[in-house]
Design a protein around this motif. Structure first.
Motif, PDB file in Angstrom:
ATOM      1  N   LYS A   1       0.861  -1.186   0.000  1.00  0.00           N
ATOM      2  CA  LYS A   1       0.000   0.000   0.000  1.00  0.00           C
ATOM      3  C   LYS A   1       0.898   1.237   0.000  1.00  0.00           C
ATOM      4  CE  LYS A   1      -3.839  -2.312   2.329  1.00  0.00           C
ATOM      5  NZ  LYS A   1      -4.786  -2.295   3.492  1.00  0.00           N
ATOM      6  N   PHE A   2       0.297   2.423  -0.149  1.00  0.00           N
ATOM      7  CA  PHE A   2       1.083   3.621  -0.403  1.00  0.00           C
ATOM      8  C   PHE A   2       0.867   4.739   0.614  1.00  0.00           C
ATOM      9  CE2 PHE A   2       0.375   1.444  -4.421  1.00  0.00           C
ATOM     10  CZ  PHE A   2       1.669   1.339  -4.909  1.00  0.00           C
ATOM     11  N   ASP A   3       0.220   4.435   1.737  1.00  0.00           N
ATOM     12  CA  ASP A   3      -0.021   5.486   2.728  1.00  0.00           C
ATOM     13  C   ASP A   3       1.277   6.043   3.306  1.00  0.00           C
ATOM     14  OD1 ASP A   3      -2.720   5.222   2.350  1.00  0.00           O
ATOM     15  OD2 ASP A   3      -3.043   3.916   4.077  1.00  0.00           O
ATOM     16  N   PHE A   4       2.354   5.271   3.246  1.00  0.00           N
ATOM     17  CA  PHE A   4       3.628   5.748   3.783  1.00  0.00           C
ATOM     18  C   PHE A   4       4.117   6.998   3.050  1.00  0.00           C
ATOM     19  CE2 PHE A   4       4.949   3.059   0.269  1.00  0.00           C
ATOM     20  CZ  PHE A   4       6.054   3.701  -0.257  1.00  0.00           C
ATOM     21  N   LEU A   5       3.675   7.187   1.801  1.00  0.00           N
ATOM     22  CA  LEU A   5       4.110   8.359   1.047  1.00  0.00           C
ATOM     23  C   LEU A   5       3.579   9.647   1.665  1.00  0.00           C
ATOM     24  CD1 LEU A   5       3.693   7.019  -2.594  1.00  0.00           C
ATOM     25  CD2 LEU A   5       5.836   7.455  -1.372  1.00  0.00           C
ATOM     26  N   GLN A   6       2.377   9.608   2.200  1.00  0.00           N
ATOM     27  CA  GLN A   6       1.836  10.790   2.855  1.00  0.00           C
ATOM     28  C   GLN A   6       2.651  11.149   4.096  1.00  0.00           C
ATOM     29  OE1 GLN A   6      -2.363  10.602   3.587  1.00  0.00           O
ATOM     30  NE2 GLN A   6      -2.498  12.768   4.109  1.00  0.00           N
ATOM     31  N   THR A   7       3.110  10.120   4.824  1.00  0.00           N
ATOM     32  CA  THR A   7       3.968  10.364   5.988  1.00  0.00           C
ATOM     33  C   THR A   7       5.282  10.992   5.565  1.00  0.00           C
ATOM     34  OG1 THR A   7       2.994   8.471   7.153  1.00  0.00           O
ATOM     35  CG2 THR A   7       5.113   9.284   7.957  1.00  0.00           C
ATOM     36  N   LEU A   8       5.894  10.471   4.509  1.00  0.00           N
ATOM     37  CA  LEU A   8       7.178  11.006   4.048  1.00  0.00           C
ATOM     38  C   LEU A   8       7.050  12.460   3.597  1.00  0.00           C
ATOM     39  CD1 LEU A   8       8.718   8.012   2.061  1.00  0.00           C
ATOM     40  CD2 LEU A   8       9.188   8.743   4.406  1.00  0.00           C
ATOM     41  N   LEU A   9       5.927  12.806   3.001  1.00  0.00           N
ATOM     42  CA  LEU A   9       5.732  14.172   2.516  1.00  0.00           C
ATOM     43  C   LEU A   9       5.505  15.176   3.644  1.00  0.00           C
ATOM     44  CD1 LEU A   9       3.502  13.520  -0.620  1.00  0.00           C
ATOM     45  CD2 LEU A   9       5.835  14.426  -0.596  1.00  0.00           C
ATOM     46  N   SER A  10       5.371  14.684   4.875  1.00  0.00           N
ATOM     47  CA  SER A  10       5.146  15.583   6.007  1.00  0.00           C
ATOM     48  C   SER A  10       6.275  15.551   7.033  1.00  0.00           C
ATOM     49  CB  SER A  10       3.820  15.230   6.701  1.00  0.00           C
ATOM     50  OG  SER A  10       3.855  13.901   7.204  1.00  0.00           O
ATOM     51  N   VAL A  11       7.409  14.927   6.674  1.00  0.00           N
ATOM     52  CA  VAL A  11       8.541  14.853   7.600  1.00  0.00           C
ATOM     53  C   VAL A  11       9.135  16.249   7.810  1.00  0.00           C
ATOM     54  CG1 VAL A  11      10.855  13.922   7.978  1.00  0.00           C
ATOM     55  CG2 VAL A  11       9.083  12.482   6.962  1.00  0.00           C
TER      56      VAL A  11
END
Length: 214
Positions: free
Chosen positions: A150-160
């Motif tokens: 899944k790709f939800d981790f990308l949203q986390t990376l974009l908010s680091v």
């Protein structure tokens, strides 16, 4: 005087165990790379690479992506100066230098696996991060493949905070894409997910996509 981290010999340590948590927070952790047995610098993990650590009390395996790494003096007194020597020359003429430096990296937490509940993977912050002095491992390819279905981790990376998040997202995608042996369908789906996240910011989306080379 250097106070080294307590370490096992390489023969007693898992080959992917290369660092130890020295500072921890809900969203990320700081780890120090373990010193090699020979005269060389500790291996610095690549930007955007995947690491994991187990919170022993909850038995959660915490997954994170490296977004900052540095090699620095162990104290503020012994500041390095340029010597004009090769690494081999340093080993022969200034071997003490290797004992005066440390390599640290910071990794953003992107999810966790509940090892006591069927190894279920969750792409959100765990109840608690890995604790001080817990081992940090390079992720096995199979772990990364399972986690990135899944790709939800990308949203986390974009908010680091404090990271070049566009470059970080692109680096993480490139790493997974290589592990997936150039799975173009996965790459297309990752791009679609990014386009939804950044639908109002085409310039940022284009900047990320331009750094991904299929």
């Amino acid at each position: 005087m250097r106070l080294p981290l307590p370490q096992f010999s390489n023969s007693d340590r898992h080959p992917n165990h290369f660092a130890e948590v020295i500072e921890t927070a809900s969203c990320d952790f700081l780890a120090q790379c373990l010193d090699p047995e020979d005269l060389s610098f500790p291996p610095m993990p690549p930007f955007g690479s995947w690491v994991c650590s187990v919170d022993e009390e909850s038995a959660n395996k915490v997954f994170a992506v490296v977004f900052h790494a540095t090699t620095m003096p162990i104290d503020s007194v012994h500041r390095p100066v340029a010597l004009g020597l090769s690494l081999q020359d340093l080993r022969e003429e200034q071997p003490q230098i290797f004992a005066m430096l440390k390599t640290e990296f910071r990794a953003a937490i992107v999810g966790f696996e509940q090892q006591i509940k069927g190894n279920q993977v969750y792409q959100y912050l765990p109840p608690r991060p890995p604790q001080i002095h817990q081992a940090v491992h390079r992720c096995e390819p199979e772990e990364v493949l399972k986690f990135t279905e899944k790709f939800d981790f990308l949203q986390t990376l974009l908010s680091v905070n404090g990271a070049p998040v566009e470059a970080l997202s692109a680096a993480a995608i490139r790493d997974v894409y290589q592990l997936r042996k150039a799975d173009r369908q996965w790459l297309v789906e990752a791009g679609r997910y990014l386009s939804v996240l950044l639908k109002d910011d085409y310039d940022r989306l284009r900047f990320i996509l331009n750094q991904i080379h299929p």
